[in-house]
Design a protein around this motif. Structure first.
Motif, short mmCIF file in Angstrom:
data_model
loop_
_atom_site.label_atom_id
_atom_site.label_comp_id
_atom_site.label_asym_id
_atom_site.label_seq_id
_atom_site.Cartn_x
_atom_site.Cartn_y
_atom_site.Cartn_z
N ARG A 53 26.03 -2.32 -8.28
CA ARG A 53 25.82 -1.06 -8.99
C ARG A 53 26.45 0.09 -8.21
N ARG A 59 20.99 -0.52 -13.86
CA ARG A 59 21.21 -1.96 -13.76
C ARG A 59 21.62 -2.57 -15.10
N ASN A 92 21.95 -7.88 -9.33
CA ASN A 92 21.34 -7.11 -10.42
C ASN A 92 22.06 -7.23 -11.76
N LEU A 119 11.99 -6.47 -1.78
CA LEU A 119 12.56 -5.23 -1.24
C LEU A 119 11.73 -4.04 -1.73
N ARG A 123 9.45 -1.54 0.49
CA ARG A 123 9.61 -0.08 0.39
C ARG A 123 8.25 0.59 0.15
N HIS A 148 12.90 -5.20 -11.36
CA HIS A 148 13.50 -4.58 -10.16
C HIS A 148 14.43 -3.47 -10.66
N GLY A 192 16.50 2.35 -4.55
CA GLY A 192 17.80 1.69 -4.58
C GLY A 192 18.91 2.69 -4.89
N GLY A 193 18.65 3.55 -5.88
CA GLY A 193 19.62 4.58 -6.25
C GLY A 193 19.82 5.59 -5.14
N ILE A 196 22.08 4.12 -2.56
CA ILE A 196 23.47 4.11 -3.04
C ILE A 196 24.07 5.52 -2.95
N SER A 202 25.45 -0.17 -2.03
CA SER A 202 24.11 -0.66 -2.27
C SER A 202 23.42 -1.02 -0.93
N SER A 203 22.10 -1.13 -0.98
CA SER A 203 21.35 -1.51 0.23
C SER A 203 21.85 -2.86 0.76
C1 LMR Z 1 18.37 -1.93 -4.34
O1 LMR Z 1 17.28 -1.87 -4.92
O2 LMR Z 1 18.61 -1.34 -3.29
C2 LMR Z 1 19.45 -2.77 -4.92
O3 LMR Z 1 18.96 -3.55 -5.94
C3 LMR Z 1 20.62 -1.98 -5.32
C4 LMR Z 1 20.50 -1.35 -6.66
O4 LMR Z 1 21.33 -1.65 -7.50
O5 LMR Z 1 19.59 -0.54 -6.85
#
Ligand code: LMR
Length: 296
Positions: A53, A59, A92, A119, A123, A148, A192-193, A196, A202-203
């Motif tokens: 992503r 996603r 994803n 993940l 978090r 997710h 996640g965003g 990014i 991405s992570s």
């Molecule tokens: C995340 O959660 O860090 C990964 O899945 C990357 C994303 O696309 O959000």
């Protein structure tokens, strides 16, 4: 390790890095661009390969590009892997990619397919620990419900925290419902965003750590009363969730890998609405993805 042919040289670099880690349990690495070689007789598949992503994408935008990959990988699992193989989908949109893969591997039990929400759990755990000023291992039994994605529901209502040597319910320890029902949830949902946006990528490290946590718990089992969250195939018999989606729930795992959904937790109206919203998104993803699947 499997990758597409244009990535063979990069794969060779990963092999070197793995060798250079001198990992005590690593005996041999096979890197290949041949699906048959990669999937034959495997015990575990960690499916990370997907178009990543980019900033500004949801996603869902990845569905079309990635559905094809997970059709192929599901078919390869069906054809070459052991029937006892355990599959963790990371690429994803992970839940729906997992549903696609298991649908394309009908002779492997659906319970052998999971997707990564550890993940998100990590978090959420870290947010609560930092709020309480305790170390991460003082917080346990966090739950991630659903997708997710930014509709997931990180739920601290059943989590425990050790503060000053005493174990308490995390909500009672935090004493801030407005934060727990607001910024806490949105921070985890959008993390996640946020990574990014900051990294333009991405992570990576936190995702790799979460994969290790997920696989370790799936292999060795969870301990005592502890549970963990993972995306599993929903057969419609837990928490009134829709059937035939991959939805993250709390599970306890026996050594060897058989998991049991933690049923019977009290679900408030607030939690129910969040759980239903993320289920609805998964139904929509499934309907969109099915347009990209082969008809036979
Ligand atoms: C995340 O959660 O860090 C990964 O899945 C990357 C994303 O696309 O959000």
């Amino acid at each position: 390790m499997l990758d597409i042919a244009p990535m063979a040289e990069a794969l060779a670099g990963v092999v070197m890095e793995l060798q250079d880690c001198a990992l005590p349990s690593l005996k041999n690495v096979i890197s290949t661009t041949d699906v048959k070689e990669a999937f034959t007789d495997i015990d575990f598949a960690i499916l990370v390969g997907a178009m990543p992503r980019r900033q500004g994408m949801e996603r869902k935008d990845l569905l079309k590009a990635n559905a094809k990959i997970f059709v192929e990988q599901g078919q390869a699992l069906e054809k070459y892997a052991k029937k006892t193989v355990k599959v963790l989908v990371v690429g994803n949109p992970a839940n729906t990619n997992c549903l696609i893969a298991l649908t394309c591997a009908p002779s492997i039990p659906k319970t052998n397919f999971t997707c990564l929400t550890r993940l998100d759990q990590n978090r959420a755990q870290s947010q609560i620990a930092s709020r309480l000023g305790v170390s991460n291992d003082c917080v346990s039994n966090m739950i991630i419900w659903g997708n997710h994605s930014s509709t997931q529901f990180p739920d601290a209502a059943h989590a425990s925290a050790v503060v000053g040597g005493c174990t308490a319910n995390a909500v009672e320890a935090v004493k801030d419902d407005a934060w727990l029902n607001g910024d806490f949830i949105s921070t985890v949902q959008k993390r996640g965003g946020a990574v990014i946006a900051a990294r333009k990528l991405s992570s990576a490290m936190s995702a790799a750590k979460a994969i290790c946590d997920h696989v370790r718990d799936w292999y060795f089992g969870t301990k005592g009363d502890k549970w963990t969250s993972m995306g599993i195939y929903s057969n419609g018999s837990h928490y009134s969730l829709p059937e035939n989606i991959v939805y993250s729930v709390p599970v306890r795992i026996a050594p060897g890998g058989e998991y049991t959904v933690v049923d019977g937790l009290k679900i408030t109206d607030f939690a129910r609405s969040k759980m239903d919203a993320t289920a609805q998104e998964l139904l929509e993803e499934r309907n969109a993805a099915w347009d990209f699947l082969p008809t036979s």
